[in-house]
Design an enzyme around this catalytic site. Sequence first.
Site, PDB file in Angstrom:
ATOM      1  N   ARG A  59     -29.266  48.774 -50.277  1.00 51.66           N
ATOM      2  CA  ARG A  59     -28.803  48.926 -48.887  1.00 51.66           C
ATOM      3  C   ARG A  59     -28.508  47.544 -48.302  1.00 51.66           C
ATOM      4  O   ARG A  59     -29.384  46.899 -47.732  1.00 51.66           O
ATOM      5  CB  ARG A  59     -29.877  49.645 -48.068  1.00 51.66           C
ATOM      6  CG  ARG A  59     -29.548  49.834 -46.607  1.00 51.66           C
ATOM      7  CD  ARG A  59     -28.405  50.777 -46.385  1.00 51.66           C
ATOM      8  NE  ARG A  59     -28.698  52.135 -46.819  1.00 51.66           N
ATOM      9  CZ  ARG A  59     -27.755  53.068 -47.001  1.00 51.66           C
ATOM     10  NH1 ARG A  59     -26.480  52.808 -46.760  1.00 51.66           N
ATOM     11  NH2 ARG A  59     -28.088  54.280 -47.431  1.00 51.66           N
ATOM     12  N   HIS A 155     -17.859  47.535 -49.614  1.00 53.51           N
ATOM     13  CA  HIS A 155     -18.577  48.047 -48.436  1.00 53.51           C
ATOM     14  C   HIS A 155     -19.461  46.935 -47.840  1.00 53.51           C
ATOM     15  O   HIS A 155     -20.691  47.003 -47.900  1.00 53.51           O
ATOM     16  CB  HIS A 155     -19.405  49.233 -48.931  1.00 53.51           C
ATOM     17  CG  HIS A 155     -20.088  50.085 -47.917  1.00 53.51           C
ATOM     18  ND1 HIS A 155     -20.811  49.598 -46.860  1.00 53.51           N
ATOM     19  CD2 HIS A 155     -20.172  51.432 -47.828  1.00 53.51           C
ATOM     20  CE1 HIS A 155     -21.320  50.605 -46.173  1.00 53.51           C
ATOM     21  NE2 HIS A 155     -20.947  51.731 -46.749  1.00 53.51           N
ATOM     22  N   GLU A 255     -15.529  47.402 -44.001  1.00 48.19           N
ATOM     23  CA  GLU A 255     -15.297  47.604 -45.425  1.00 48.19           C
ATOM     24  C   GLU A 255     -13.809  47.473 -45.752  1.00 48.19           C
ATOM     25  O   GLU A 255     -12.975  48.058 -45.072  1.00 48.19           O
ATOM     26  CB  GLU A 255     -15.812  48.995 -45.806  1.00 48.19           C
ATOM     27  CG  GLU A 255     -17.247  49.225 -45.343  1.00 48.19           C
ATOM     28  CD  GLU A 255     -17.686  50.675 -45.464  1.00 48.19           C
ATOM     29  OE1 GLU A 255     -17.257  51.346 -46.410  1.00 48.19           O
ATOM     30  OE2 GLU A 255     -18.461  51.129 -44.609  1.00 48.19           O
TER      31      GLU A 255
HETATM   32  C1  BG6 Z   1     -19.949  54.347 -44.712  1.00 48.11           C
HETATM   33  C2  BG6 Z   1     -19.537  55.740 -44.351  1.00 48.11           C
HETATM   34  O1  BG6 Z   1     -18.948  53.750 -45.465  1.00 48.11           O
HETATM   35  O2  BG6 Z   1     -21.141  54.373 -45.500  1.00 48.11           O
HETATM   36  C3  BG6 Z   1     -20.674  56.438 -43.621  1.00 48.11           C
HETATM   37  O3  BG6 Z   1     -18.360  55.683 -43.554  1.00 48.11           O
HETATM   38  C4  BG6 Z   1     -21.932  56.405 -44.464  1.00 48.11           C
HETATM   39  O4  BG6 Z   1     -20.291  57.794 -43.354  1.00 48.11           O
HETATM   40  C5  BG6 Z   1     -22.249  54.954 -44.819  1.00 48.11           C
HETATM   41  O5  BG6 Z   1     -23.002  56.957 -43.712  1.00 48.11           O
HETATM   42  C6  BG6 Z   1     -23.472  54.793 -45.711  1.00 48.11           C
HETATM   43  O6  BG6 Z   1     -23.361  55.583 -46.840  1.00 48.11           O
HETATM   44  P1  BG6 Z   1     -24.540  55.659 -47.893  1.00 48.11           P
HETATM   45  O7  BG6 Z   1     -24.095  56.663 -48.920  1.00 48.11           O
HETATM   46  O8  BG6 Z   1     -24.689  54.284 -48.476  1.00 48.11           O
HETATM   47  O9  BG6 Z   1     -25.771  56.077 -47.138  1.00 48.11           O
END
Ligand code: BG6
Length: 287
Positions: A59, A155, A255
Amino acid sequence: MITEKESPDGLQYLDITNRNATAKIALQGAHLFHYQQHHNAPLLWLSDKSPLASGRAIRGGVPICWPWFGKHFNMPLLPQHGFARTSPFRLLQVNEPDNDNTEVVLQLKNSPESLHLWPLHFEIQVHINIAASLRITLTTVNHDSTPMTISAALHSYFAVSDIENISVKGLENTTYWDALTNEIRTQNGIVTINKATDRVYQNVYDTIVIGDHNRQIDINSQGSGSAIVWNPWIDKSRAMSDMTANSYKTMLCIETANAREDKRKIAPGKSHSLTAILSSRQLLQDG
Ligand code: BG6
């Protein structure tokens, strides 16, 4: 200097230092989870609660969403943001052309597991350049006999001083899909964030600039015509197992993508590259 290391939970990563910056890149997902120019604060946000463990998405940093961004278009039970971010990449090349630059190339090819999720033969290469700026290129090669349609995102989670004090320029007058309301809207003026925000902007070709109180972050791209702006805000931040209730305050995802209308169709034997070039500079403060 490049050192191979392992987190306490067994995640293998490269620890990089050169004359410009330090960085950390996990082999899983070709996931860069730290980049910091010397004498500056880290450019990227990493959750204090992020797992650094095999098979679990990190994360923070720059997850690579591939071969689909978000939910799979017709199979919502497949992993969100595709399977690349939790797949083990092979380290193809490391190169230190001089004391200022470090280049790392990682590769993922189709495997029995990937063919089970997505029945196409592919290779992706992620080129990461650690220098005065950070450059990440994701190249998809279609090794199949049929055309391949992909969506993808680099991302990036940027570290910000306070989400309520930042401004984002470069998206003015572009249209976006609001994932929270399922509406198409047009961006009126600069973007500021004071609530949960989850948007996919289209026709994004200008530099996106995050203005923070003492620094400016520039996001440039190549091979991309879309960008996502995401901040979960309080309730979602609290509900996520790998964030704390306050995590939303110090992060903002912008992103560099090929998402929704900007997905790409790659003919057999052809390739497509998506690049993000991320840089920051300190701003003089009053007084
Ligand atoms: C973003 C999306 O790119 O990633 C969101 O637009 C999403 O909708 C976020 O909640 C996090 O995603 P994840 O799968 O890493 O929890």
